[in-house]
Design an enzyme around this catalytic site. Sequence first.
Site, short mmCIF file in Angstrom:
data_model
loop_
_atom_site.label_atom_id
_atom_site.label_comp_id
_atom_site.label_asym_id
_atom_site.label_seq_id
_atom_site.Cartn_x
_atom_site.Cartn_y
_atom_site.Cartn_z
N SER A 180 13.00 12.79 3.79
CA SER A 180 13.64 13.83 3.29
C SER A 180 15.07 14.17 3.72
O SER A 180 15.42 13.96 4.81
CB SER A 180 12.85 15.14 3.23
OG SER A 180 13.63 16.39 2.70
N TYR A 188 8.08 21.85 8.03
CA TYR A 188 8.34 20.91 7.09
C TYR A 188 9.20 19.98 7.73
O TYR A 188 9.37 18.61 8.24
CB TYR A 188 8.72 21.45 5.92
CG TYR A 188 8.91 20.09 4.79
CD1 TYR A 188 7.83 19.02 4.44
CD2 TYR A 188 10.29 19.69 4.50
CE1 TYR A 188 7.91 18.02 3.60
CE2 TYR A 188 10.40 18.71 3.64
CZ TYR A 188 9.44 17.95 3.24
OH TYR A 188 9.69 16.81 2.41
N LEU A 221 0.95 -1.16 0.04
CA LEU A 221 -0.12 -0.14 -0.20
C LEU A 221 0.84 1.10 -0.02
O LEU A 221 1.87 1.48 0.84
CB LEU A 221 -0.99 0.03 1.15
CG LEU A 221 -2.08 0.94 1.08
CD1 LEU A 221 -3.15 0.50 2.08
CD2 LEU A 221 -1.67 2.43 1.69
N GLY A 278 -0.16 8.73 -1.26
CA GLY A 278 0.08 9.89 -2.03
C GLY A 278 0.74 9.48 -3.46
O GLY A 278 1.81 9.73 -3.87
N ILE A 318 7.07 10.90 -6.58
CA ILE A 318 7.83 9.81 -6.17
C ILE A 318 6.49 8.59 -5.92
O ILE A 318 6.96 7.63 -6.31
CB ILE A 318 8.43 9.90 -4.87
CG1 ILE A 318 9.46 10.91 -5.17
CG2 ILE A 318 8.92 8.69 -4.10
CD1 ILE A 318 10.27 11.60 -3.70
N GLY A 319 5.26 8.98 -5.32
CA GLY A 319 4.23 7.96 -5.40
C GLY A 319 3.98 7.38 -6.46
O GLY A 319 3.68 5.99 -6.49
N SER A 366 -0.94 10.19 -6.70
CA SER A 366 -1.17 11.01 -7.73
C SER A 366 -0.35 11.45 -8.72
O SER A 366 -0.55 11.90 -9.95
CB SER A 366 -2.25 11.83 -7.57
OG SER A 366 -1.57 12.99 -6.68
N SER A 367 1.17 11.71 -7.93
CA SER A 367 2.34 12.15 -8.79
C SER A 367 3.49 11.90 -8.11
O SER A 367 3.56 11.43 -7.16
CB SER A 367 1.93 13.79 -8.98
OG SER A 367 2.12 14.36 -7.87
#
Length: 281
Positions: free
Chosen positions: A141, A154, A8, A11, A16-17, A13-14
């Site tokens: 990151s 962040y 599973l 994220g 790295i995911g 939709s674009s």
Amino acid sequence: MTSSKTVLITGTSSGIGLAAAVGAARSGWTAIATMRDTSKAEALLAAAAEAGVADRVQVERLDVTDPESITVCLDEVIADHGRLDALVNNAGAAQVGTIEQSSLDDVRAAMEVNFFGVVAMTRAVLPHLRASQGRVITVSSVGGAVGQPFNEAYCAAKFAVEGFMQSLAPVAATVGVDVTVIEPGAVASEFVANLGLDVPAMLAEAGPYAPALQAYIARTQESFGNAQTPAEAAAPIIDVLTAERPPFRVQTSQWARDFVATTLADLDGSAVQTLTHTWVR
């Protein structure tokens, strides 16, 4: 039910995911590709079809900040596939600003997606991963190791993620679950574009921080000019999925390795401060 291993990924939709979902499917996994808004699945489905793995990519709605959404999605995965072998925590959101000019709501929102969403997902999947002797892979990151100007919220969230995972790893290992964090540097994806930053307006409102912010933005734009592609950044995720003994920490490029090494060897913090001071001058 499928006989292949199931992962599973949040994220998708674009960026790295998306690349990780397609890469996992190429490696023979059934990829449960989740996103908050499944109407944004077109790019993922097109990439999966082009790679010839559309039959191994299943799109599901999932909001990592919504406990009910997590429960519903996991229940459907287990009902459909009978197992879960890996989780890739990838969903995240950037937050640019310095604390004097950011609201506490801004900071809390960054923590909610980037930290508490990771915690919630990991907590929810652990019973299934114990059963399958699976693994948790979390996209952190280089900002989870090196604090960066104008990324306070962040980086705080990513530091928290790495502390959480580093603490969890030995405990999870006692029940057969491996834990890894992935540390990308700059990645050419919609992650940054989705910020929708109005740079002139930010500079106009920055007051005494305007010179530092202008220097930081110029440096950041330059670094993203030499960014990795999402596929390059996602490749280590697939390596960790399939590795017999995955490491705890993986950087996605030599630049990221060198950058993270700065802080890992910086006992008094002076090396990092010397480096990041140059970003805002």
